[in-house]
Design a protein around this motif. Structure first.
Motif, PDB file in Angstrom:
ATOM      1  N   PHE A   1       0.835  -1.197   0.000  1.00  0.00           N
ATOM      2  CA  PHE A   1       0.000   0.000   0.000  1.00  0.00           C
ATOM      3  C   PHE A   1       0.871   1.249   0.000  1.00  0.00           C
ATOM      4  O   PHE A   1       1.979   1.232   0.548  1.00  0.00           O
TER       5      PHE A   1
ATOM      6  N   LYS B   1      -4.647   1.701   2.700  1.00  0.00           N
ATOM      7  CA  LYS B   1      -5.341   0.567   3.326  1.00  0.00           C
ATOM      8  C   LYS B   1      -6.798   0.862   3.661  1.00  0.00           C
ATOM      9  O   LYS B   1      -7.679   0.038   3.403  1.00  0.00           O
TER      10      LYS B   1
ATOM     11  N   TYR C   1      -9.439   0.379   0.959  1.00  0.00           N
ATOM     12  CA  TYR C   1      -9.843  -1.010   0.699  1.00  0.00           C
ATOM     13  C   TYR C   1     -10.654  -1.581   1.859  1.00  0.00           C
ATOM     14  O   TYR C   1     -11.524  -2.423   1.649  1.00  0.00           O
ATOM     15  N   ALA C   2     -10.390  -1.086   3.080  1.00  0.00           N
ATOM     16  CA  ALA C   2     -11.187  -1.519   4.227  1.00  0.00           C
ATOM     17  C   ALA C   2     -12.647  -1.139   4.027  1.00  0.00           C
ATOM     18  O   ALA C   2     -13.557  -1.886   4.416  1.00  0.00           O
TER      19      ALA C   2
ATOM     20  N   LEU D   1      -9.395  -4.311  -4.125  1.00  0.00           N
ATOM     21  CA  LEU D   1      -7.982  -4.557  -3.858  1.00  0.00           C
ATOM     22  C   LEU D   1      -7.405  -5.502  -4.909  1.00  0.00           C
ATOM     23  O   LEU D   1      -6.352  -5.238  -5.490  1.00  0.00           O
TER      24      LEU D   1
ATOM     25  N   VAL E   1      -5.337  -5.582   6.460  1.00  0.00           N
ATOM     26  CA  VAL E   1      -6.188  -4.411   6.281  1.00  0.00           C
ATOM     27  C   VAL E   1      -7.168  -4.358   7.447  1.00  0.00           C
ATOM     28  O   VAL E   1      -7.767  -5.387   7.790  1.00  0.00           O
TER      29      VAL E   1
ATOM     30  N   GLN F   1      -3.790 -12.552   3.626  1.00  0.00           N
ATOM     31  CA  GLN F   1      -3.159 -11.709   4.634  1.00  0.00           C
ATOM     32  C   GLN F   1      -2.180 -12.539   5.445  1.00  0.00           C
ATOM     33  O   GLN F   1      -1.598 -12.063   6.408  1.00  0.00           O
TER      34      GLN F   1
END
Length: 169
Positions: free
Chosen positions: A19, A67, A70-71, A78, A106, A125
């Protein structure tokens, strides 16, 4: 259709994305190569040599959004942005059967990985081999299985009539 998805050689693109507000490399080329070697060994063994993975580790790409974007927007955006950045870096994601996108955690993404059931797209992740194989299993069309205990546990006397296979070990 299931046999087509679970047999043969699958070309897999391993995308490494970071990111603009977190420039850490989520996984090195060597680590990604190693985990995909392990994933191939797992699928070759468990498919009785009917499925193998040929993996390409893509260049480290920087996503266009931070980040928190995208959260809020979600993992779909993403992945789309990661594949677009990979394409801009000279690797065509469309030349592969499957793709994985590995990135740092994230906020709000409470999972180690996600995989599209029966389709392309895995979000990671975590770099754990178990997570990678689990999510690729979803891409191959596998859903979650239910736990089935085939041996009778030690129950109190009032539950003796529960169905268990007494011959199972």
């Amino acid at each position: 259709a299931f046999q087509q998805a679970t047999h043969g050689v699958k070309r897999v693109l391993f995308v490494r994305a970071r990111f603009p507000d977190d420039l850490r490399e989520p996984i090195t080329v060597a680590e990604a190569t190693d985990v995909m070697r392990g994933a191939n060994e797992f699928f070759v063994a468990n498919s009785y040599n009917n499925l193998s993975l040929v993996s390409t580790v893509g260049p480290l790409v920087t996503l266009p959004q931070p980040k928190l974007y995208y959260a809020v927007i979600g993992p779909g955006a993403l992945r789309e942005d990661a594949l677009a950045a990979t394409r801009e870096a000279g690797v065509d994601p469309d030349a592969f059967d499957l793709d994985l996108v590995r990135f740092e955690s994230v906020p709000g993404f409470t999972w180690a990985g996600l995989g599209a059931v029966g389709g392309r797209g895995t979000w990671l992740q975590s770099s754990g081999l178990g997570v990678v194989c689990h999510e690729l299993g979803h891409n191959l069309g596998l859903s979650h299985a239910n736990f089935w205990r085939t041996t009778r546990p030690d129950f109190p006397d009032d539950t003796r009539n529960l169905p268990f296979d007494p011959d199972s070990e």
